[in-house]
Motif scaffolding. Structure first.
Motif, short mmCIF file in Angstrom:
data_model
loop_
_atom_site.label_atom_id
_atom_site.label_comp_id
_atom_site.label_asym_id
_atom_site.label_seq_id
_atom_site.Cartn_x
_atom_site.Cartn_y
_atom_site.Cartn_z
N LEU A 96 -22.33 28.57 53.82
CA LEU A 96 -22.60 28.71 52.38
C LEU A 96 -21.34 28.53 51.54
O LEU A 96 -21.34 27.78 50.56
CB LEU A 96 -23.24 30.07 52.11
CG LEU A 96 -24.65 30.22 52.68
CD1 LEU A 96 -25.08 31.69 52.71
CD2 LEU A 96 -25.64 29.40 51.87
N GLN A 120 -35.16 25.14 47.04
CA GLN A 120 -34.01 24.32 46.60
C GLN A 120 -34.21 22.85 46.98
O GLN A 120 -33.83 21.95 46.23
CB GLN A 120 -32.70 24.85 47.20
CG GLN A 120 -32.31 26.21 46.61
CD GLN A 120 -30.93 26.69 47.04
OE1 GLN A 120 -30.19 25.98 47.73
NE2 GLN A 120 -30.57 27.90 46.62
N GLN A 160 -35.18 38.52 51.66
CA GLN A 160 -35.37 37.09 51.38
C GLN A 160 -36.62 36.89 50.56
O GLN A 160 -37.56 37.70 50.65
CB GLN A 160 -35.59 36.30 52.70
CG GLN A 160 -34.47 36.34 53.70
CD GLN A 160 -33.24 35.57 53.27
OE1 GLN A 160 -33.32 34.68 52.41
NE2 GLN A 160 -32.09 35.93 53.81
N PRO A 161 -36.71 35.77 49.84
CA PRO A 161 -38.01 35.40 49.29
C PRO A 161 -38.95 35.03 50.46
O PRO A 161 -38.48 34.63 51.52
CB PRO A 161 -37.72 34.19 48.41
CG PRO A 161 -36.34 33.74 48.75
CD PRO A 161 -35.65 34.82 49.50
N ARG A 213 -29.25 43.38 56.12
CA ARG A 213 -28.35 42.27 55.79
C ARG A 213 -28.48 41.93 54.31
O ARG A 213 -29.57 41.74 53.79
CB ARG A 213 -28.69 41.05 56.65
CG ARG A 213 -27.73 39.87 56.42
CD ARG A 213 -28.18 38.99 55.29
NE ARG A 213 -27.43 37.74 55.18
CZ ARG A 213 -27.77 36.75 54.39
NH1 ARG A 213 -28.85 36.85 53.64
NH2 ARG A 213 -27.04 35.67 54.33
N SER A 273 -25.91 30.93 45.15
CA SER A 273 -26.63 32.20 44.92
C SER A 273 -25.78 33.38 45.35
O SER A 273 -24.65 33.51 44.90
CB SER A 273 -27.99 32.15 45.60
OG SER A 273 -27.85 31.97 46.99
N GLU A 287 -28.34 25.21 49.61
CA GLU A 287 -28.11 26.39 50.47
C GLU A 287 -29.29 26.64 51.38
O GLU A 287 -29.33 27.65 52.08
CB GLU A 287 -27.94 27.64 49.60
CG GLU A 287 -26.83 27.63 48.61
CD GLU A 287 -26.92 28.88 47.73
OE1 GLU A 287 -27.86 29.00 46.92
OE2 GLU A 287 -26.03 29.73 47.87
N GLU A 288 -30.27 25.78 51.33
CA GLU A 288 -31.51 26.00 52.08
C GLU A 288 -31.92 24.70 52.78
O GLU A 288 -31.47 23.62 52.41
CB GLU A 288 -32.62 26.45 51.10
CG GLU A 288 -32.32 27.80 50.47
CD GLU A 288 -33.21 28.14 49.28
OE1 GLU A 288 -34.13 27.36 48.95
OE2 GLU A 288 -32.97 29.20 48.67
N PHE A 345 -35.01 36.30 43.84
CA PHE A 345 -33.89 35.51 44.36
C PHE A 345 -33.56 34.49 43.27
O PHE A 345 -34.43 33.74 42.84
CB PHE A 345 -34.29 34.80 45.65
CG PHE A 345 -33.18 33.97 46.20
CD1 PHE A 345 -32.36 34.48 47.20
CD2 PHE A 345 -32.91 32.70 45.71
CE1 PHE A 345 -31.29 33.74 47.70
CE2 PHE A 345 -31.86 31.96 46.20
CZ PHE A 345 -31.05 32.47 47.19
N PHE A 357 -23.92 34.35 47.90
CA PHE A 357 -22.56 34.21 48.44
C PHE A 357 -21.58 33.68 47.39
O PHE A 357 -20.38 33.70 47.61
CB PHE A 357 -22.56 33.28 49.66
CG PHE A 357 -22.91 33.98 50.96
CD1 PHE A 357 -24.18 34.51 51.15
CD2 PHE A 357 -21.99 34.09 51.99
CE1 PHE A 357 -24.52 35.15 52.34
CE2 PHE A 357 -22.31 34.72 53.18
CZ PHE A 357 -23.59 35.24 53.36
N MET A 392 -26.68 39.32 51.23
CA MET A 392 -25.77 38.19 51.01
C MET A 392 -24.40 38.77 50.69
O MET A 392 -24.27 39.96 50.37
CB MET A 392 -26.31 37.30 49.88
CG MET A 392 -27.60 36.59 50.29
SD MET A 392 -28.20 35.44 49.04
CE MET A 392 -28.94 36.55 47.84
N PHE A 408 -40.84 32.53 51.18
CA PHE A 408 -40.76 31.20 51.81
C PHE A 408 -39.66 31.15 52.86
O PHE A 408 -39.79 30.48 53.88
CB PHE A 408 -40.58 30.10 50.75
CG PHE A 408 -39.19 29.96 50.22
CD1 PHE A 408 -38.25 29.19 50.87
CD2 PHE A 408 -38.80 30.63 49.06
CE1 PHE A 408 -36.94 29.06 50.39
CE2 PHE A 408 -37.51 30.52 48.57
CZ PHE A 408 -36.58 29.74 49.25
N ALA A 409 -38.56 31.88 52.62
CA ALA A 409 -37.43 31.86 53.56
C ALA A 409 -37.73 32.69 54.80
O ALA A 409 -37.38 32.30 55.92
CB ALA A 409 -36.16 32.35 52.87
N TYR A 434 -26.29 32.94 56.61
CA TYR A 434 -27.74 32.66 56.61
C TYR A 434 -28.22 32.13 57.97
O TYR A 434 -29.21 32.59 58.51
CB TYR A 434 -28.02 31.62 55.52
CG TYR A 434 -29.45 31.41 55.11
CD1 TYR A 434 -30.36 32.45 55.02
CD2 TYR A 434 -29.89 30.12 54.78
CE1 TYR A 434 -31.66 32.23 54.60
CE2 TYR A 434 -31.19 29.88 54.37
CZ TYR A 434 -32.08 30.94 54.29
OH TYR A 434 -33.37 30.70 53.86
#
Ligand code: 6CS
Length: 317
Positions: free
Chosen positions: A47, A15, A186-187, A146, A65, A8-9, A211, A67, A148, A189-190, A169
């Motif tokens: 997703l 991921q 988001q985390p 926003r 996750s 998903e990433e 997350f 979605f 998910m 890193f995202a 996303y």
């Protein structure tokens, strides 16, 4: 033989790191007989397309996750706020102990939808971004944040006083840039790798939830594997529990440095008192979860809560 694994990433994400290491371990443990091919986010559509493809067997593995709530309603358990401990490592251990990871209710919830859950992967704290500092529900008033796509998250952010909005996303950057969205979750890193931080002014750390994604396989395909192959997968998954915890904490720390070095974004850390206001608002959402998923899912939620309490008592003792 090639096994497909849908993410998903994008490349560079938690991921992706997980997938790359899983591929390496599988290759090693099968003596080179099996290659795992990764499909980063975007290659197989959106997703929900990813979940359709693992359900149909077009790919063998996928991450699911927020979605995934439409496909496996019980998976929204991982969207609940203020249920796990404040310690990420402890949470990773609780979620991947056999008592939870192999719990009959958890496994049945996924298997009813053609999926075999293999591991539960926390990827870091869910951090809010906004164009103003948010410290209380009043600050969320009128904010299009926003979430998910699952009802549990919408109920949570409504309880926090915001206007939850769902968006794919890959559309979030322009959604924020064009002002259709005022905030995002988001985390770290995202926020960095998707450039979201470039179109937001504040990052707000409430430590309300991590997350959390499920690593899962197509269940018919999984059932057809030899016991030896199932053991190989299980061994890899167990090895990856502490490994991915280290990777995600390192990635999230490094990416926060990149964000602060490359922008004027302000970091806001909620005090325990400020967090407590949100925690209290989140509690009734547990009843929404129970009502949505019925007896089996409620039992699963209670099992998790008990395991969290036992782990917390153990730490204090
Ligand atoms: O917000 C989302 O939709 C996505 N965010 C992350 C960090 N992973 C996958 C998820 O679908």
């Amino acid at each position: 033989e090639t096994w497909g694994f849908a993410l998903e990433e994008i490349e560079g994400s938690v991921q992706y790191e997980y997938g790359a290491k899983f591929a390496e371990l599988i290759k090693q443990k099968t003596g080179g007989a099996v290659e795992v091919k990764l499909y980063p986010y975007g290659q197989l559509g959106g997703l929900t397309d990813i979940y359709d493809q693992v359900q149909s067997g077009a790919v063998q593995f996928a991450f699911g996750s927020g979605f995934l709530g439409g496909t496996v309603p019980e998976s929204q358990l991982f969207s609940l706020n203020f249920v796990l401990t404040d310690d990420e490592k402890t949470n990773t251990e609780i979620l991947n102990a056999p008592e939870f990871r192999k719990n009959d209710d958890l496994v049945a919830s996924y298997r009813d939808r053609g999926l075999q859950p293999l591991a539960i992967v926390p990827e870091g704290w869910q951090v809010w971004s906004a164009n103003k500092a948010v410290r209380s529900p009043a600050d969320f008033d009128g904010m299009a944040i926003r979430t998910m796509d699952n009802r549990l998250l919408r109920e949570t952010y409504s309880a926090y006083g915001a206007d939850p909005t769902t968006m794919e996303y890959g559309e979030l950057f322009s959604g924020m840039q064009l002002g259709q969205l005022d905030g995002n979750i988001q985390p770290v890193f995202a926020h960095q790798e998707m450039d979201f931080y470039k179109v937001q002014d504040y990052l707000i750390f409430a430590n309300q939830a991590q997350f959390i994604a499920t690593f899962m396989a197509n269940s018919d395909w999984y059932d057809g594997l030899t016991e030896e192959r199932k053991d190989i997968i299980d061994d890899a998954v167990v090895e990856l529990v502490p490994w991915i915890h280290e990777v995600q904490t390192r990635l999230n720390t490094e990416r926060l440095d990149i964000i602060t070095e490359n922008s004027d974004i302000e970091l806001v850390y909620l005090t325990p008192e400020e967090r407590e206001v949100f925690r209290e608002r989140s509690l009734p959402v547990r009843d929404v979860f129970a009502e949505m998923v019925g007896e089996r899912g409620t039992r699963l939620m209670n099992t998790l809560i008990e395991q969290v309490e036992a782990a917390s008592a153990g730490k204090e003792a």
